[in-house]
Design a protein around this motif. Sequence first.
Motif, PDB file in Angstrom:
ATOM      1  N   PRO A   1      -8.072   1.537 -10.182  1.00  0.00           N
ATOM      2  CA  PRO A   1      -8.088   1.300  -8.893  1.00  0.00           C
ATOM      3  C   PRO A   1      -6.764   1.880  -8.402  1.00  0.00           C
ATOM      4  O   PRO A   1      -5.765   1.887  -8.676  1.00  0.00           O
ATOM      5  CB  PRO A   1      -7.814  -0.173  -8.454  1.00  0.00           C
ATOM      6  N   VAL A   2      -7.133   2.735  -7.221  1.00  0.00           N
ATOM      7  CA  VAL A   2      -6.008   3.505  -6.708  1.00  0.00           C
ATOM      8  C   VAL A   2      -5.200   2.627  -5.842  1.00  0.00           C
ATOM      9  O   VAL A   2      -5.725   1.811  -4.880  1.00  0.00           O
ATOM     10  CB  VAL A   2      -6.602   4.951  -6.006  1.00  0.00           C
ATOM     11  N   PRO A   3      -3.701   2.800  -5.630  1.00  0.00           N
ATOM     12  CA  PRO A   3      -2.932   1.842  -4.851  1.00  0.00           C
ATOM     13  C   PRO A   3      -3.323   2.396  -3.363  1.00  0.00           C
ATOM     14  O   PRO A   3      -3.638   3.592  -2.993  1.00  0.00           O
ATOM     15  CB  PRO A   3      -1.671   2.316  -5.211  1.00  0.00           C
ATOM     16  N   GLY A   4      -3.478   1.431  -2.641  1.00  0.00           N
ATOM     17  CA  GLY A   4      -3.512   1.566  -1.231  1.00  0.00           C
ATOM     18  C   GLY A   4      -5.145   1.906  -0.739  1.00  0.00           C
ATOM     19  O   GLY A   4      -5.469   2.215   0.222  1.00  0.00           O
ATOM     20  N   GLY A   5      -5.784   1.811  -1.964  1.00  0.00           N
ATOM     21  CA  GLY A   5      -7.328   2.220  -1.742  1.00  0.00           C
ATOM     22  C   GLY A   5      -8.119   1.362  -0.763  1.00  0.00           C
ATOM     23  O   GLY A   5      -8.932   1.700   0.074  1.00  0.00           O
ATOM     24  N   ASP A   6      -7.893   0.036  -0.958  1.00  0.00           N
ATOM     25  CA  ASP A   6      -8.499  -0.974  -0.070  1.00  0.00           C
ATOM     26  C   ASP A   6      -7.309  -1.807   0.190  1.00  0.00           C
ATOM     27  O   ASP A   6      -6.387  -1.953  -0.592  1.00  0.00           O
ATOM     28  CB  ASP A   6      -9.842  -1.497  -0.497  1.00  0.00           C
ATOM     29  N   ILE A   7      -7.819  -3.163   0.857  1.00  0.00           N
ATOM     30  CA  ILE A   7      -6.892  -3.783   1.497  1.00  0.00           C
ATOM     31  C   ILE A   7      -6.380  -4.861   0.546  1.00  0.00           C
ATOM     32  O   ILE A   7      -5.054  -5.091   0.229  1.00  0.00           O
ATOM     33  CB  ILE A   7      -7.365  -4.770   2.637  1.00  0.00           C
TER      34      ILE A   7
ATOM     35  N   ASN B   1     -13.290   1.563   4.895  1.00  0.00           N
ATOM     36  CA  ASN B   1     -14.064   0.902   3.547  1.00  0.00           C
ATOM     37  C   ASN B   1     -15.127   0.134   3.991  1.00  0.00           C
ATOM     38  O   ASN B   1     -16.349  -0.075   3.353  1.00  0.00           O
ATOM     39  CB  ASN B   1     -12.823  -0.062   2.999  1.00  0.00           C
TER      40      ASN B   1
ATOM     41  N   THR C   1      -3.793  -3.128  -1.938  1.00  0.00           N
ATOM     42  CA  THR C   1      -2.671  -3.068  -0.908  1.00  0.00           C
ATOM     43  C   THR C   1      -1.723  -4.043  -1.098  1.00  0.00           C
ATOM     44  O   THR C   1      -0.411  -4.163  -1.060  1.00  0.00           O
ATOM     45  CB  THR C   1      -2.818  -2.528   0.594  1.00  0.00           C
TER      46      THR C   1
ATOM     47  N   TYR D   1      -1.962   5.616   7.925  1.00  0.00           N
ATOM     48  CA  TYR D   1      -1.996   4.563   6.897  1.00  0.00           C
ATOM     49  C   TYR D   1      -1.233   5.056   5.739  1.00  0.00           C
ATOM     50  O   TYR D   1      -0.408   4.396   5.083  1.00  0.00           O
ATOM     51  CB  TYR D   1      -3.543   4.406   6.795  1.00  0.00           C
TER      52      TYR D   1
END
Lengths: 321, 816
Positions: A309-315, B727, A318, B768
Amino acid sequence: MTQTVHELGKNIIENIEKVIIGKRGAIELVLVGLLCQGHVLIEDVPGVGKTMLARSLARSIDAEFSRVQFTPDMLPSDITGTSIFNQQTQTFEFRPGPLMAQIVLADEINRATPKTQSALLEAMQERQITVDGVTHKLPQPFMVLATQNPIEYEGTFPLPEAQLDRFLLKVRLGYLNKGDELAVLDAQQYNHPLDTLQPVASVEQILKAQEAIKQVNVSEPMRNYIVEISRRTRIHDDVYLGISTRGTLGLFRAAQALAAINGREFVIPDDVKALVKPVYAHRLILAPSARIQEISPDAILNQILDSLPVPGGDILSTSNG
Amino acid sequence: MTMTEQPGWLTKGEGRFSDFATWFIGTGMVLTAASQLVATKWADDLFIVLTLAVIGVILGYLLGLSRFRPFACIGLATGYGIPAIGWQIGARFPNTLTWLERLSNIYDLAHTAWQQFVHNEAVTNPILFLLLMGALFWVLAVNLGYQITRHANLWKAAIPLGLTMVIVQIYGRYIELSSAYLGVYLFLTLMALGRMILIGRIQQWRTLRLPFPIQARWDLTRILLVTASIIVLVAWNAPALGDTLPAMENSWQRMTQPWQKLSDRLSNFFAGLNRPLLIVAQVYGDKLPLGGGNPLGEDIIMVVEAPKLDMPGARYYWRANVFDQYLDGGWTSTPQQSMSFSPQLPRFNTPGYSEQIPVEVEIRPIHSLITLFTPPNPTWVDLPGTIKYQPLPDGEIETVKIDALEAVGAGSTYKARGMISIASAEALRRSGENYPDWVLANYTQLPPTITPRMRQLSYELGASGDNPYDIAQNITAYLRQTITYQDTLPALPVVSEPLDWLLFDGQIGFCNYYASAEVILLRILGIPARLVSGYAQGTPLSENPDLIVIQGNNQEATSQETQKEIYVVRSRNRHAWPEVYFPGYGWVPFEPTANQEPLIRPETSESTTQLTPPNQGPTSEQDLLDELIMLDKQAQRELRTAPPSFPTQGGANRAWVLWLVVIAMLLMLFIFFRWRRRTAQQTIVPSIPVLLLGGLHKLNLPAPSFLRYWGAYSQADQITRAYEEINIALSMLKQPANPSHTPSQRATQLSALLPHHKDVIWQIVTIYQQKTFGIPPDNLPPLNEQHKCLRKAWLSLWWQKTNPWNKQATQIRSAS
């Protein structure tokens, strides 16, 4: 500050693009290598512009350029230079070899004997050469662009994988698409564009930029991400030897450079993802089983990137990293 | 630091817990417990415990703060307690007495009571009980104050008091809003507990030199308040909610079964003492003010087995006291003569009247009582007692009130006989107005406060009939029609004559008012009438659907006794009614109260021929015994379930309560969140999902993903939320983003879906990224506009795709 790097990078890339058409990604990578004070391994079939790329880069930054065509009978002193007895002054004088330049194109590096190869690689690492007990500093910036022909392996001495680690990036040029190839024909109908290429930056600017990229912010999640990618290569089943810490550091620095070239003061996941394969692929030593199955390092790296999972990809990513 | 020599009774005054809020709450706890005791009305002057409790708890705080050693504290508490209790009880005596006299009075009373107690007699004054309760609450209050201040130990402080409250709760079945006291107590205890933990923590922080915001106290206290309210609300409604769901009810019963067993044991234990310590059912004294009324409950007062009255117009009233004098808005029973009576005597020497049938009933009071309930015109009871009576000229007596010599304990039974008038309307019309002198002398008195319009009304109503019976019927009908029944009244205006207010202004009232009005209106016309207090007939067992099962079990017994009926008399049957004297027929009841069935007498005496034979008692002793055992069980069962759920109330009521609770809780949450939002800058308390997550984490449990998401979202700032909208949009548009995709990849993905909003999306992502990966400058734009714009955009696209009336979408769907 990064803005100046961005400007510089843009100018250099546009300048080189006058010669090398349709290879923006490769040019960018070479520039990343330059800004990271790293060396670049260009692996591709002959005639796709490897030499042109190196030359136009040197011309663009107004740097000293030399070219070494490696052959099996080449000795280390052939590239480092030798001391010659001057009869008039009755002293030994150092005659620098082709390595004493700012941009060195080491053509077909795998054709040289391991002895010569290691002399080159040592110089790349130490940024100095020692001849007859005298140490000579190599000029700044110093960058080796080594080429390697992936097809013609007969009579070659392939670089040991451990030595490949010395190269920050491995770049592939590949064939042009039809439109770009037509553009090349148009551009070179009367004369070679390299002849008219003007420098757009100075060596001093490059040296400054090399310092400037170190200021680019790599946030905590991004550092984690980089380290996690390296870690995963080490525990991957198809990998015999994973990424070294030098590799991790290389990716870190390269990401900074790419961010700076793109005019950002911070590294984003896209930078890392774009650089993982150029920085890591040549460093991976695959497990024998994977070699038999012809799994490429790129496939393994893709797999790792897709599962992470990529950092900052979703809440959620994060908040708790 | 130099250590000075300390006397043995002093200790180092360190580590005291001092917090005004906690002290305040603690005082509230003591007051709640004391108020609960007062609300039992077990004794008249019980409210002295309130004063004692407050003084006690303050003393407890002071002792806790002091440097006295524990034993010295006990000594001081005792030393202050004895005079305090003496002073409080002494203050109840008339002011004319000196304090020395009062004290000797207290001693005398206590001594007598003690003697009575030791000799197994009914204790006639509550002094012993008052002393006991005063001392108990003194000790409990001092203990609470001391434990809180000296040891900061709320458990030792609150549990004894709580246990006392539970015991009082079990025995005090007449407490209004009984469970509310325990609820308030629990609430206050939770508040105190939270407060003490909070103070403890703050001290800890100070010791550790941890910085904490000043608002922490206020913030945490507020959360405490909300949490405690929710806990109490939920706990209080758990049994009620259980009633709405059968499965839950079962489990609730299973849970409470051991407790009920224990409670049975306890009551057995107390019953074994064979001593009614407290006189509960002393409902009517010699004075009866009209009063403001009480909400009447469903508690069972007594169960009466009586011959069935088949004829119309005959109805039982369980009378307690008779009042003859109306003055200053209240009734007084003036006869003062009394004589003792023994069951060996065949009957009281009451005058005989025609058209009356004797009945014998068996009464089983659920609470101990002294004043006996009897059928109208009592002639005999099977207990020794004292009769208050009105002497008649020829040596006969008119019974007014019958007190048992010894209190009738809860669960025991007594028999009483009386005469029920079954006179027909025709007979009563012909009875004439030839009243005996004693009747005219005692039962036609009028207060001086009668107003002219009352007289006017009385004459108008009187003009419509030519005999006392018709007049009484007319007045009854008039009252039933014009006065609206209401069991409690608002504060009445200050008037000289409440009945005037009732008849012309208020026109609302309850039985006391109806009956008084009828009596006074009749007396204005010179017709003798009186007011009787007691209980109405109650619910016959055969008409109570809930009790049929029990009857079915005893089919044989009941079929043999078709002419007997069992009446369950409840608190709500408490009643007062007028009786009118008819020469030759005696006292005849009327029913003006609108919420009671009208009392219709048969027109002629023909219909009254088929009376129930008098004294048609149970066919065999065994049957009666069986029935009583059954009844006893029934009564106990009723009592257990009566306060929280009464069968006739139905489930609808419960559901309503459930909804109320749900709404209240939602409202609380809403207020809580509004509060939070408004003070978001200052609050240091994490949001609810974060609290939950923390709790789960401490328990080492995995948190559900929605909770983690909620927690993350609630903590996220505006920019992150705006980005998260991308998202959300992707997943709502059925293209959920791959976790390994970078923000810009996601932006590209969504831009393909919403090409017109590409700019907005990239604005959000750029900002962001800067916020997340870079060192953000202070002045990043908040992205509110972009957020809203993006939400609108994807919502409209989503609606286009999902809207079933959208032709395009349908075409796309069918094509695919």
